[in-house]
Motif scaffolding. Structure first.
Motif, short mmCIF file in Angstrom:
data_model
loop_
_atom_site.label_atom_id
_atom_site.label_comp_id
_atom_site.label_asym_id
_atom_site.label_seq_id
_atom_site.Cartn_x
_atom_site.Cartn_y
_atom_site.Cartn_z
N VAL A 152 0.84 -1.20 0.00
CA VAL A 152 0.00 0.00 0.00
C VAL A 152 0.87 1.25 0.00
O VAL A 152 0.57 2.23 -0.71
CB VAL A 152 -0.96 -0.02 1.21
N SER A 153 1.96 1.22 0.74
CA SER A 153 2.87 2.37 0.76
C SER A 153 3.48 2.63 -0.62
O SER A 153 3.58 3.78 -1.06
CB SER A 153 4.00 2.14 1.77
N VAL A 154 3.88 1.57 -1.31
CA VAL A 154 4.45 1.73 -2.65
C VAL A 154 3.41 2.28 -3.61
O VAL A 154 3.70 3.19 -4.40
CB VAL A 154 5.02 0.37 -3.16
N VAL A 155 2.19 1.78 -3.53
CA VAL A 155 1.14 2.28 -4.42
C VAL A 155 0.85 3.75 -4.14
O VAL A 155 0.74 4.57 -5.06
CB VAL A 155 -0.14 1.43 -4.27
N ILE A 156 0.76 4.13 -2.89
CA ILE A 156 0.51 5.53 -2.55
C ILE A 156 1.66 6.41 -3.03
O ILE A 156 1.44 7.50 -3.57
CB ILE A 156 0.28 5.68 -1.03
N TYR A 157 2.89 5.94 -2.85
CA TYR A 157 4.05 6.70 -3.31
C TYR A 157 4.02 6.88 -4.82
O TYR A 157 4.26 7.97 -5.33
CB TYR A 157 5.34 6.00 -2.87
N GLU A 158 3.74 5.80 -5.56
CA GLU A 158 3.70 5.88 -7.02
C GLU A 158 2.57 6.78 -7.51
O GLU A 158 2.74 7.54 -8.45
CB GLU A 158 3.55 4.48 -7.62
N VAL A 159 1.41 6.69 -6.87
CA VAL A 159 0.29 7.55 -7.28
C VAL A 159 0.62 9.00 -6.98
O VAL A 159 0.37 9.89 -7.80
CB VAL A 159 -1.00 7.11 -6.55
N ASP A 160 1.22 9.26 -5.82
CA ASP A 160 1.60 10.62 -5.47
C ASP A 160 2.66 11.16 -6.43
O ASP A 160 2.59 12.30 -6.87
CB ASP A 160 2.12 10.66 -4.03
N LEU A 161 3.63 10.32 -6.78
CA LEU A 161 4.67 10.72 -7.72
C LEU A 161 4.08 11.03 -9.09
O LEU A 161 4.42 12.03 -9.71
CB LEU A 161 5.74 9.64 -7.82
N GLY A 162 3.16 10.19 -9.55
CA GLY A 162 2.50 10.44 -10.83
C GLY A 162 1.65 11.69 -10.80
O GLY A 162 1.59 12.45 -11.77
N PHE A 163 0.97 11.92 -9.67
CA PHE A 163 0.14 13.12 -9.54
C PHE A 163 1.00 14.36 -9.56
O PHE A 163 0.66 15.36 -10.20
CB PHE A 163 -0.68 13.05 -8.25
N ARG A 164 2.15 14.35 -8.86
CA ARG A 164 3.05 15.51 -8.87
C ARG A 164 3.61 15.76 -10.26
O ARG A 164 3.74 16.91 -10.68
CB ARG A 164 4.18 15.27 -7.88
N LEU A 165 3.94 14.72 -11.00
CA LEU A 165 4.43 14.86 -12.37
C LEU A 165 3.35 15.47 -13.24
O LEU A 165 3.62 16.35 -14.05
CB LEU A 165 4.87 13.52 -12.92
#
Length: 103
Positions: free
Chosen positions: A84-97
């Motif tokens: 769940v932490s990896v998914v949240i990090y990836e979604v947050d990273l994609g959202f920031r991009l």
């Protein structure tokens, strides 16, 4: 209940149906795990992964003391938390991009 409602044959049919259902659920779970492992590591095909994980599941099913399953449960909780932490990090990273592209 089945014995009182449908007699001996109803009881036998009910037990057989429960056994078939449980075997089907177990097979579906083994195939689900094998497919997930294949999607992560494609060195083995799905059938080979299923053969690899089946002994682990059988060994876990043979454990009679529920306290002995605590380490397995703790490992599972940690693994889910990390996923769940990896998914949240990836979604947050994609959202920031995405925000950076439009700003």
């Amino acid at each position: 209940v089945a014995r009182h409602v449908a007699g001996r044959y109803g009881y036998i049919a009910t037990i057989a149906a429960i056994c078939v259902t449980q075997v089907g659920i177990g097979c579906a779970y083994v195939l689900f795990v094998a497919n997930q492992l294949y999607s992560v590591q494609a060195t083995l095909n799905v059938q080979e992964w299923a053969l690899c994980v089946s002994p682990v599941f059988v060994a876990l099913c043979w454990i009679r003391n529920i306290r002995a399953l605590a380490p397995v449960s703790a490992f599972g909780l940690i693994a889910v938390g990390l996923a769940v932490s990896v998914v949240i990090y990836e979604v947050d990273l994609g959202f920031r991009l995405l925000v950076c592209l439009f700003v």
